[in-house]
Design a protein around this motif. Structure first.
Motif, PDB file in Angstrom:
ATOM      1  N   PRO A   1     -63.224  80.782 149.359  1.00 22.33           N
ATOM      2  CA  PRO A   1     -62.933  80.530 147.713  1.00 22.33           C
ATOM      3  C   PRO A   1     -62.635  81.909 146.514  1.00 22.33           C
ATOM      4  CG  PRO A   1     -63.405  78.282 148.108  1.00 22.33           C
ATOM      5  CD  PRO A   1     -64.125  79.844 148.946  1.00 22.33           C
ATOM      6  N   GLY A   2     -61.707  82.098 146.019  1.00 19.84           N
ATOM      7  CA  GLY A   2     -61.554  83.951 145.599  1.00 19.84           C
ATOM      8  C   GLY A   2     -61.742  85.106 146.578  1.00 19.84           C
ATOM      9  N   GLY A   3     -61.599  84.849 147.791  1.00 24.57           N
ATOM     10  CA  GLY A   3     -61.814  86.145 148.413  1.00 24.57           C
ATOM     11  C   GLY A   3     -60.897  86.163 149.061  1.00 24.57           C
ATOM     12  N   SER A   4     -60.362  87.182 149.912  1.00 21.75           N
ATOM     13  CA  SER A   4     -58.608  88.368 149.937  1.00 21.75           C
ATOM     14  C   SER A   4     -58.783  87.835 151.480  1.00 21.75           C
ATOM     15  CB  SER A   4     -58.898  89.382 149.523  1.00 21.75           C
ATOM     16  OG  SER A   4     -59.173  89.141 147.742  1.00 21.75           O
ATOM     17  N   LEU A   5     -57.106  88.203 151.686  1.00 21.62           N
ATOM     18  CA  LEU A   5     -56.316  88.322 153.427  1.00 21.62           C
ATOM     19  C   LEU A   5     -54.895  88.622 153.431  1.00 21.62           C
ATOM     20  CD1 LEU A   5     -56.703  84.737 155.001  1.00 21.62           C
ATOM     21  CD2 LEU A   5     -58.293  86.967 155.358  1.00 21.62           C
ATOM     22  N   ARG A   6     -55.121  89.831 154.208  1.00 19.06           N
ATOM     23  CA  ARG A   6     -53.894  90.480 154.858  1.00 19.06           C
ATOM     24  C   ARG A   6     -52.852  89.819 155.668  1.00 19.06           C
ATOM     25  NH1 ARG A   6     -51.854  96.499 155.334  1.00 19.06           N
ATOM     26  NH2 ARG A   6     -52.660  95.820 157.546  1.00 19.06           N
ATOM     27  N   LEU A   7     -51.245  89.463 155.376  1.00 15.53           N
ATOM     28  CA  LEU A   7     -51.005  88.887 156.939  1.00 15.53           C
ATOM     29  C   LEU A   7     -49.927  89.601 157.014  1.00 15.53           C
ATOM     30  CD1 LEU A   7     -49.974  85.185 155.463  1.00 15.53           C
ATOM     31  CD2 LEU A   7     -52.138  85.906 156.846  1.00 15.53           C
ATOM     32  N   SER A   8     -49.842  89.718 159.064  1.00 16.75           N
ATOM     33  CA  SER A   8     -48.416  90.952 159.235  1.00 16.75           C
ATOM     34  C   SER A   8     -47.435  90.343 159.294  1.00 16.75           C
ATOM     35  CB  SER A   8     -49.561  91.296 159.600  1.00 16.75           C
ATOM     36  OG  SER A   8     -50.198  92.808 159.513  1.00 16.75           O
ATOM     37  N   CYS A   9     -46.574  90.327 159.558  1.00 18.99           N
ATOM     38  CA  CYS A   9     -45.312  90.531 159.961  1.00 18.99           C
ATOM     39  C   CYS A   9     -44.725  91.310 160.494  1.00 18.99           C
ATOM     40  CB  CYS A   9     -43.950  89.167 159.094  1.00 18.99           C
ATOM     41  SG  CYS A   9     -42.710  88.998 159.358  1.00 18.99           S
ATOM     42  N   ALA A  10     -44.721  90.922 161.820  1.00 17.90           N
ATOM     43  CA  ALA A  10     -44.095  92.144 163.280  1.00 17.90           C
ATOM     44  C   ALA A  10     -42.943  91.714 163.468  1.00 17.90           C
ATOM     45  CB  ALA A  10     -45.165  93.020 163.989  1.00 17.90           C
ATOM     46  N   ALA A  11     -42.074  92.922 162.907  1.00 17.10           N
ATOM     47  CA  ALA A  11     -40.182  92.378 163.801  1.00 17.10           C
ATOM     48  C   ALA A  11     -40.454  93.665 165.327  1.00 17.10           C
ATOM     49  CB  ALA A  11     -39.665  92.335 162.621  1.00 17.10           C
ATOM     50  N   SER A  12     -39.701  92.270 165.746  1.00 19.33           N
ATOM     51  CA  SER A  12     -39.301  92.880 166.831  1.00 19.33           C
ATOM     52  C   SER A  12     -37.723  92.685 167.369  1.00 19.33           C
ATOM     53  CB  SER A  12     -39.976  92.909 168.698  1.00 19.33           C
ATOM     54  OG  SER A  12     -40.296  91.712 168.768  1.00 19.33           O
ATOM     55  N   GLY A  13     -36.561  94.170 168.224  1.00 19.44           N
ATOM     56  CA  GLY A  13     -35.280  93.297 168.355  1.00 19.44           C
ATOM     57  C   GLY A  13     -34.725  93.818 167.536  1.00 19.44           C
ATOM     58  N   PHE A  14     -34.719  94.228 165.934  1.00 18.29           N
ATOM     59  CA  PHE A  14     -34.383  94.147 164.909  1.00 18.29           C
ATOM     60  C   PHE A  14     -35.075  95.269 163.960  1.00 18.29           C
ATOM     61  CE2 PHE A  14     -36.256  91.680 161.474  1.00 18.29           C
ATOM     62  CZ  PHE A  14     -36.605  91.064 162.167  1.00 18.29           C
ATOM     63  N   ASN A  15     -34.233  96.150 163.564  1.00 20.13           N
ATOM     64  CA  ASN A  15     -34.320  96.012 162.078  1.00 20.13           C
ATOM     65  C   ASN A  15     -34.964  95.735 160.686  1.00 20.13           C
ATOM     66  OD1 ASN A  15     -34.816  99.266 163.241  1.00 20.13           O
ATOM     67  ND2 ASN A  15     -32.746  99.824 162.424  1.00 20.13           N
ATOM     68  N   LEU A  16     -36.134  96.004 160.448  1.00 21.38           N
ATOM     69  CA  LEU A  16     -36.319  94.848 159.333  1.00 21.38           C
ATOM     70  C   LEU A  16     -35.953  94.815 158.177  1.00 21.38           C
ATOM     71  CD1 LEU A  16     -40.091  93.099 159.130  1.00 21.38           C
ATOM     72  CD2 LEU A  16     -38.974  94.106 157.383  1.00 21.38           C
ATOM     73  N   ASP A  17     -35.527  96.704 157.994  1.00 24.68           N
ATOM     74  CA  ASP A  17     -35.634  96.464 156.792  1.00 24.68           C
ATOM     75  C   ASP A  17     -34.037  96.129 156.655  1.00 24.68           C
ATOM     76  OD1 ASP A  17     -34.576  99.826 156.778  1.00 24.68           O
ATOM     77  OD2 ASP A  17     -34.447  99.257 158.042  1.00 24.68           O
ATOM     78  N   HIS A  18     -33.478  96.046 156.993  1.00 21.78           N
ATOM     79  CA  HIS A  18     -32.371  95.074 156.627  1.00 21.78           C
ATOM     80  C   HIS A  18     -32.466  93.667 157.174  1.00 21.78           C
ATOM     81  CE1 HIS A  18     -30.136  98.569 159.943  1.00 21.78           C
ATOM     82  NE2 HIS A  18     -30.781  99.505 158.317  1.00 21.78           N
ATOM     83  N   TYR A  19     -33.576  92.774 156.641  1.00 19.34           N
ATOM     84  CA  TYR A  19     -33.280  91.712 156.785  1.00 19.34           C
ATOM     85  C   TYR A  19     -33.693  91.750 154.965  1.00 19.34           C
ATOM     86  CZ  TYR A  19     -30.788  90.778 160.504  1.00 19.34           C
ATOM     87  OH  TYR A  19     -30.210  91.129 161.913  1.00 19.34           O
ATOM     88  N   THR A  20     -33.732  90.649 155.121  1.00 16.70           N
ATOM     89  CA  THR A  20     -34.793  89.884 153.374  1.00 16.70           C
ATOM     90  C   THR A  20     -35.498  89.344 154.328  1.00 16.70           C
ATOM     91  OG1 THR A  20     -33.296  90.063 151.865  1.00 16.70           O
ATOM     92  CG2 THR A  20     -34.976  87.915 151.937  1.00 16.70           C
ATOM     93  N   ILE A  21     -37.353  89.347 154.306  1.00 13.46           N
ATOM     94  CA  ILE A  21     -38.029  88.903 154.527  1.00 13.46           C
ATOM     95  C   ILE A  21     -38.672  87.371 153.798  1.00 13.46           C
ATOM     96  CG2 ILE A  21     -40.024  88.867 155.885  1.00 13.46           C
ATOM     97  CD1 ILE A  21     -37.341  90.172 157.010  1.00 13.46           C
ATOM     98  N   GLY A  22     -39.103  86.634 154.762  1.00  9.45           N
ATOM     99  CA  GLY A  22     -40.131  85.594 152.895  1.00  9.45           C
ATOM    100  C   GLY A  22     -41.405  84.848 153.728  1.00  9.45           C
ATOM    101  N   TRP A  23     -41.713  85.011 153.024  1.00  9.97           N
ATOM    102  CA  TRP A  23     -42.833  84.243 153.548  1.00  9.97           C
ATOM    103  C   TRP A  23     -43.127  82.802 153.236  1.00  9.97           C
ATOM    104  CZ3 TRP A  23     -46.592  85.526 157.029  1.00  9.97           C
ATOM    105  CH2 TRP A  23     -47.031  86.804 157.242  1.00  9.97           C
ATOM    106  N   PHE A  24     -43.128  81.641 153.484  1.00 12.29           N
ATOM    107  CA  PHE A  24     -43.307  80.436 154.110  1.00 12.29           C
ATOM    108  C   PHE A  24     -44.651  79.904 153.926  1.00 12.29           C
ATOM    109  CE2 PHE A  24     -38.984  79.349 152.221  1.00 12.29           C
ATOM    110  CZ  PHE A  24     -37.854  80.087 152.434  1.00 12.29           C
ATOM    111  N   ARG A  25     -45.166  78.965 153.481  1.00 15.40           N
ATOM    112  CA  ARG A  25     -46.535  78.174 154.406  1.00 15.40           C
ATOM    113  C   ARG A  25     -46.229  76.045 154.183  1.00 15.40           C
ATOM    114  NH1 ARG A  25     -50.431  79.161 148.238  1.00 15.40           N
ATOM    115  NH2 ARG A  25     -49.234  77.433 147.270  1.00 15.40           N
ATOM    116  N   GLN A  26     -46.604  76.269 154.920  1.00 12.14           N
ATOM    117  CA  GLN A  26     -46.434  74.550 154.418  1.00 12.14           C
ATOM    118  C   GLN A  26     -47.728  73.908 155.016  1.00 12.14           C
ATOM    119  OE1 GLN A  26     -43.514  72.633 157.694  1.00 12.14           O
ATOM    120  NE2 GLN A  26     -43.781  70.679 156.967  1.00 12.14           N
ATOM    121  N   ALA A  27     -48.333  73.024 154.315  1.00 15.86           N
ATOM    122  CA  ALA A  27     -49.430  72.398 154.043  1.00 15.86           C
ATOM    123  C   ALA A  27     -49.178  71.059 154.892  1.00 15.86           C
ATOM    124  CB  ALA A  27     -50.266  72.317 153.065  1.00 15.86           C
TER     125      ALA A  27
END
Length: 123
Positions: free
Chosen positions: A14-40
């Motif tokens: 708790p109180g710490g940090s992480l950096r998540l990455s989402c790497a795309a292949s097969g398309f140009n990511l900047d042409h898309y809206t990219i969302g982060w979702f989570r499920q507990a």
């Protein structure tokens, strides 16, 4: 073939940090809206943050606003989610997703999904 691959999850105190990455292949990511979702476990999938196509506007859920930052690096075709001041309630599987439209944080608006990365916040 359009593919999204998440990485960067793990166990953090708790109180710490992480950096998540989402790497795309097969398309140009900047042409898309990219969302982060989570499920507990036992909970519905929750929209966390997104960055839109065209103008890269950013949106955050109230639960992460001020702690998480979404960004994109078009040269690497990757979107990041910087997570600071992590809390136990942030524990979940985090998914990145892509939509060809300028959308916000409703999961039904996204067409492509990664496999997810586990984030566990615990002492």
């Amino acid at each position: 073939q359009l593919q999204l691959v998440e990485s960067g999850g793990g166990l953090v105190q708790p109180g710490g940090s992480l950096r998540l990455s989402c790497a795309a292949s097969g398309f140009n990511l900047d042409h898309y809206t990219i969302g982060w979702f989570r499920q507990a476990p036992g909970k519905e999938r929750e929209g966390v943050s997104c960055i839109t196509n065209r103008d890269s506007s950013t949106y955050y859920s109230d639960s992460v606003k001020g702690r998480f930052t979404i960004s994109r690096d078009n040269t690497k075709n990757t979107v990041y989610l910087e997570m600071n001041s992590l809390k136990p309630e942030d524990t979940a599987v985090y998914y990145c997703s892509a939509s060809g439209k300028r959308v916000k944080l409703f999961s039904y608006e996204y067409d492509y999904w990664g496999q997810g990365t586990q984030v566990t916040v615990s002492s």
